[in-house]
Design a protein around this motif. Structure first.
Motif, mmCIF file in Angstrom:
data_model
loop_
_atom_site.group_PDB
_atom_site.id
_atom_site.type_symbol
_atom_site.label_atom_id
_atom_site.label_comp_id
_atom_site.label_asym_id
_atom_site.label_seq_id
_atom_site.Cartn_x
_atom_site.Cartn_y
_atom_site.Cartn_z
ATOM 1 N N ASP A 156 59.185 85.356 -60.023
ATOM 2 C CA ASP A 156 60.004 85.723 -61.174
ATOM 3 C C ASP A 156 61.480 85.623 -60.785
ATOM 4 N N SER A 157 62.363 85.970 -61.707
ATOM 5 C CA SER A 157 63.797 85.781 -61.466
ATOM 6 C C SER A 157 64.337 86.670 -60.364
ATOM 7 N N LYS A 158 63.620 87.746 -60.002
ATOM 8 C CA LYS A 158 64.070 88.649 -58.949
ATOM 9 C C LYS A 158 63.451 88.316 -57.591
ATOM 10 N N GLY A 159 62.682 87.243 -57.558
ATOM 11 C CA GLY A 159 62.071 86.832 -56.302
ATOM 12 C C GLY A 159 60.713 87.423 -56.048
ATOM 13 N N GLY A 160 60.212 88.219 -56.986
ATOM 14 C CA GLY A 160 58.879 88.766 -56.825
ATOM 15 C C GLY A 160 57.809 87.745 -57.150
ATOM 16 N N GLN A 161 56.673 87.819 -56.452
ATOM 17 C CA GLN A 161 55.602 86.851 -56.667
ATOM 18 C C GLN A 161 54.717 87.267 -57.834
ATOM 19 N N LEU A 162 54.361 86.293 -58.649
ATOM 20 C CA LEU A 162 53.469 86.508 -59.776
ATOM 21 C C LEU A 162 52.039 86.141 -59.382
ATOM 22 N N THR A 163 51.097 86.678 -60.138
ATOM 23 C CA THR A 163 49.688 86.390 -59.881
ATOM 24 C C THR A 163 49.343 84.983 -60.371
ATOM 25 N N VAL A 164 48.706 84.208 -59.508
ATOM 26 C CA VAL A 164 48.324 82.839 -59.869
ATOM 27 C C VAL A 164 46.910 82.582 -59.381
ATOM 28 N N THR A 165 46.127 81.875 -60.198
ATOM 29 C CA THR A 165 44.750 81.534 -59.860
ATOM 30 C C THR A 165 44.554 80.032 -59.985
ATOM 31 N N LYS A 166 43.986 79.432 -58.954
ATOM 32 C CA LYS A 166 43.681 77.995 -59.015
ATOM 33 C C LYS A 166 42.345 77.828 -59.713
ATOM 34 N N THR A 167 42.369 77.205 -60.896
ATOM 35 C CA THR A 167 41.159 77.120 -61.710
ATOM 36 C C THR A 167 40.333 75.867 -61.427
ATOM 37 N N ASP A 168 40.951 74.833 -60.895
ATOM 38 C CA ASP A 168 40.227 73.644 -60.431
ATOM 39 C C ASP A 168 41.122 72.930 -59.427
ATOM 40 N N ASP A 169 40.739 71.739 -59.006
ATOM 41 C CA ASP A 169 41.501 71.040 -57.971
ATOM 42 C C ASP A 169 42.956 70.790 -58.363
#
Length: 620
Positions: free
Chosen positions: A88-101
């Motif tokens: 995000d804009s403050k440098g915090g990491q957001l949750t991300v999920t790899k759904t396929d290749d």
């Protein structure tokens, strides 16, 4: 894309090709900003930073292509991306999920600021298989070789946000001062260590490759078109200047042949020559774009063979300017990089293109009439080795799956012959005044870059521009299962099929080799436990013999292509001395060349009463 398979065990030529897409314009003033850092390569990986546009949904996906238009294979470029992070804009990491290749799903996307990830190159992973293997075709791949070469096919480095492929992309590439980026795009930054490029949408970005290397390029102008030839030759065997005269002659001829069809203002040829080392490119051929062609060939090729290959592959890619770059269906115009739907008309996109790549050479005097006939005869022979009853439209629409995928190569054989037959029909019905080039000109005016056609309507449109006989041919031989009776169409221009015994290659039987290479020693040897031809039997060569030299010229993996081409100059009963190693002992075997012979079908013009129509076909 035109594919040339150059294997360590066999030298053979196979064709494939790439189409391209143009998406609808968008009035939304949004932008994706991308930075690619090729200064700081770590473990052969490049850092990519993507600054996102404003996202208004809580969830968004970011994808890189599963497939690119025209390669007709699933390549999954996401497999080469790792350490994917979202901030995000403050440098915090957001949750991300790899759904396929190839796809990442991002949560809390309204706060999304940027994405970072590392990209591995594809050249390192190539094993050098044939068509249909899992390797990414080299001209569609990526290379990361710190301080030496970077092949930036953008689909391998940059992805797109869901529903945002039609917004502007600005890409900045930071690079060593010693490396120069060859591309058709305009660099918006005057710095010697940073380049900035802008395209109005994602599809145009992926159609603009960049090759970074120490500057070796030439430029020239042909009929208002600026041509850039850029070469990377790791050992300096080939320079841009050395191949430019042949490329210029060819492109002048192509522009003359096309006439008013072509309006491209700049065209770039990127030639990457592979060292043939285990981590270098092994998929040889070319990949076309609207204003560029990427070419990958082995650096070991003799100069004459390299120039010939360049003429064949670059001319093919250049003619894609006509179709599908100008004339194409909705499946191509709105190409989906991750769930593609294929068009029925590969016979036109690839077949007509391949036909033009041969026809223009006889038309402009670059090859003889006999050479043109030989090429067409070879295509007839090759097409019969594939499924001659599979409807072309069915194969095209289903080309990503078997059993249709295995028949893809027929687009360069039977596809070109379809073009030839249509050309002859139109010439005959118009008393020689028009041909297939005239048809393509009419189609380009009717449709053009921004107006795609409906697949099911194309045959009727072509018939309306030509003759009922053309429509009957398309329905019977392209959409139907009936094999084409080539003899009856060729007879219209006085050409008949003949057969005669001709010398065959002593090292290859078709595409099956008699020799192989030891990857560790680079030595060439005769394959054991196979039936050898008369060349080996006469000299007493046996399976397992290592071929060290022929006529005092040493051969190994580094110049195996020269051994193949040198042997094609041999005549029956020429003196020959072969230095071999058998059971660890070196010896020289002397004798005379005995060539294997094979029946070969040929085409010859014999009916002089058809000369007038034949001349308009070949020279009109």
């Amino acid at each position: 894309m035109k594919k040339i398979l150059y294997s360590l065990a066999v030298v053979s030529m196979l064709w494939s090709c790439k189409t391209t897409s143009t998406t609808a314009t968008s009035s939304v003033k949004e932008e994706v900003n991308v930075t690619i850092d090729i200064n700081n390569v770590k473990e052969d990986k490049v850092l990519v930073t993507v600054v996102a546009p404003k996202i208004k949904t809580n969830e968004i996906t970011y994808s890189v292509p599963k497939i690119i238009p025209g390669t007709y294979s699933i390549d999954d470029y996401g497999k080469y991306i790792e350490d994917f992070k979202v901030f995000d804009s403050k440098g915090g990491q957001l949750t991300v999920t790899k759904t396929d290749d190839n796809t990442w799903k991002i949560q809390n996307a309204t706060t999304l600021s940027k994405i970072t990830y590392l990209v591995n190159d594809t050249f390192d992973t190539e094993k050098g298989g044939g068509f249909g293997k899992n390797d990414v075709f080299s001209p569609a791949g990526t290379n990361i070789d710190a301080d030496k070469n970077f092949m930036l096919n953008m689909h391998g480095f940059v992805g797109y946000f869901e529903n945002k492929k039609d917004i502007s992309y600005t890409v900045s590439v930071s690079h060593p001062e010693s490396l120069w980026g060859a591309t058709s795009m305009k660099d918006l930054d005057n710095s010697t260590t940073n380049d900035v490029f802008n395209t109005p949408r994602y599809s145009e970005l992926v159609e603009n490759p960049i090759m970074y290397a120490k500057p070796d390029y030439t430029t020239f102008t042909v009929d208002g078109m600026e041509i850039l030839i850029s070469v990377f030759s790791p050992n300096g065997k080939v320079t841009a200047e050395s191949i430019t005269p042949d490329m210029k002659t060819m492109m002048i001829a192509q522009k003359t042949f096309l006439g008013k069809i072509n309006a491209t203002k700049k065209y770039t040829v990127l030639l990457y020559l592979s060292s043939m080392t285990p981590t270098d490119a092994k998929g040889f051929g070319a990949l076309e774009h609207p204003t560029a062609t990427t070419v990958v060939l082995p650096e070991t090729m003799p100069k004459a063979e390299l120039v010939k290959a360049m003429k064949d592959v670059v001319s093919h890619e250049f003619f894609h300017i006509v179709t599908p770059l100008t004339i194409h269906s909705k499946e191509i115009h709105y190409f989906d990089f991750n769930t593609p739907k294929m068009s029925e008309h590969l016979w036109m996109y690839e077949g007509i293109t391949e036909y033009f790549a041969n026809l223009f050479q006889i038309n402009q005097g670059l090859i003889t009439e006999e050479e043109f006939y030989t090429r067409m005869a070879e295509k007839i022979e090759n097409s019969k080795k594939l499924n001659d009853t599979m409807p072309f439209t069915t194969m095209s629409a289903n080309v990503l799956m078997e059993p249709y995928k295995a028949q893809y190569l027929n687009v360069y054989e039977k596809g070109a012959l379809i073009g030839m037959c249509l050309d002859i029909i139109i010439r005959e019905k118009s008393n020689g005044e028009r041909g297939i080039l005239d048809l393509m000109q009419k189609l380009s005016v009717e449709y053009g870059v921004s107006k795609p056609f409906n697949d099911k309507e194309l045959f009727d449109k072509i018939t309306s521009f030509t003759y009922p006989e053309v429509g009957d041919f398309l329905k019977t031989y392209v959409a139907g299962p009936t094999p084409i009776p080539y003899e009856s169409f060729l007879a219209k221009v006085g050409v008949v099929k003949t057969s005669e015994k001709v010398p065959a290659n002593v090292f290859l039987k078709g595409q099956v080799p008699y020799i192989t290479v030891d990857q560790s020693t680079k030595e060439i040897s005769v394959i054991p436990n196979i039936e050898l031809n008369v060349f080996y039997n006469t000299l007493g060569l046996v399976g397992g013999d290592t071929i060290l030299a022929i006529n005092d010229k040493a051969y190994s993996l580094t110049n195996i292509y020269e051994m193949i081409t040198d042997s094609q100059k041999w005549k029956e009963d020429d003196a020959v001395a072969v230095k071999i190693k058998r059971n660890g002992v070196e010896q020289v075997i002397k004798g005379k060349v005995k060539l294997p012979y094979e029946d070969k079908e040929e085409l010859k013009a014999t009916d002089v009463s058809k000369n007038a129509l034949k001349q308009t076909w070949l020279k009109g």
